[in-house]
Design an enzyme around this catalytic site. Sequence first.
Site, PDB file in Angstrom:
ATOM      1  N   TRP A  94       0.440  -1.306  -0.101  1.00 31.56           N
ATOM      2  CA  TRP A  94       0.518  -0.429   0.118  1.00 31.56           C
ATOM      3  C   TRP A  94       0.866   1.203   0.003  1.00 31.56           C
ATOM      4  CZ3 TRP A  94      -5.210   1.922  -0.899  1.00 31.56           C
ATOM      5  CH2 TRP A  94      -4.899   2.535  -0.250  1.00 31.56           C
ATOM      6  N   ASP A 196       2.177   2.077 -20.605  1.00 33.32           N
ATOM      7  CA  ASP A 196       0.320   2.198 -20.893  1.00 33.32           C
ATOM      8  C   ASP A 196       0.788   3.214 -19.439  1.00 33.32           C
ATOM      9  OD1 ASP A 196      -2.200   2.197 -20.165  1.00 33.32           O
ATOM     10  OD2 ASP A 196      -2.719   0.773 -19.800  1.00 33.32           O
TER      11      ASP A 196
END
Length: 290
Positions: A94, A196
């Site tokens: 995280w 991307d």
Amino acid sequence: MKRLIQRELEQLNDPGPIKVMRSVSGGDINEAYYIRTNLNEYFIKINTHVPSNFFKVEALGLERIEQTYTINVPKVYHYNEPYEEETGILVMEWIEENRQAHSAEMLGQNLANMHKHPAKQFGLDQPTFIGRLTQANSWSGSWVKYYKEDRLQPQIQLAIENSPLPHRRIDKLERLTDQLGQWITHHPKPSLLHGDLWGGNYMVGPKGVPYLIDPSILYGDHAFELAFTELFGGFPPTFYVAYQEVMPLPLEYEDIKPLYQLYYLLVHLNMFGENFGPPVDRILARYVGE
């Protein structure tokens, strides 16, 4: 869902219990969750409708970027390769967002340094994904050949299969791909690309340090990467200044930028429909006429 996540965390020697579980933005493809246990915090992506190697490819892309020691990526703790109707899951570190004034400049510098990591040829040794679409890859000594055969032509064929394209658009796409070498005349070296890179695929962690996420890696022309960053609003100006201080773009960049953006517009056309048809047509008109 909570039971599934708990079972996966147990494989990481985290027995739980899950203290906090909340849904977070994970894009258009996956369900995504923030998870906190007594031992750690996690970012978890889940999907039941993807190929078995979907999260494996993402994890390997993050690993390849991490191995350049140029730019941060989240640590991957675990992924599975689901069989048939099983649920795919990817468990990562995280990252608590903390965007600061210098973050865009640092992103430009670090990305340019990543792009300095070369390969002997263009392409990649395995398929990847962009959104939910599979991208075939092969190795090629020619960037123009790779861009035509492994990027543009598969998306054109998919667009034809998915919905009847206007015949004039098909004709122009075929003419453009046949003439790519007329416009792409510089000779790039193969650079490791994220593949991307739009504004949603980087984040800023502690102390304003940028992280790349959701890669679709390949070795290609670094100008291809920069062209996409400009397609949907662009990055902050300091990003581009810092990037070019480390790795200048070719003199032809402004002339070839729409050609490189064409690929991503075709991807969006195939994923989201005809709303992306008009910008495709404008690029075709620029290069092959009305």
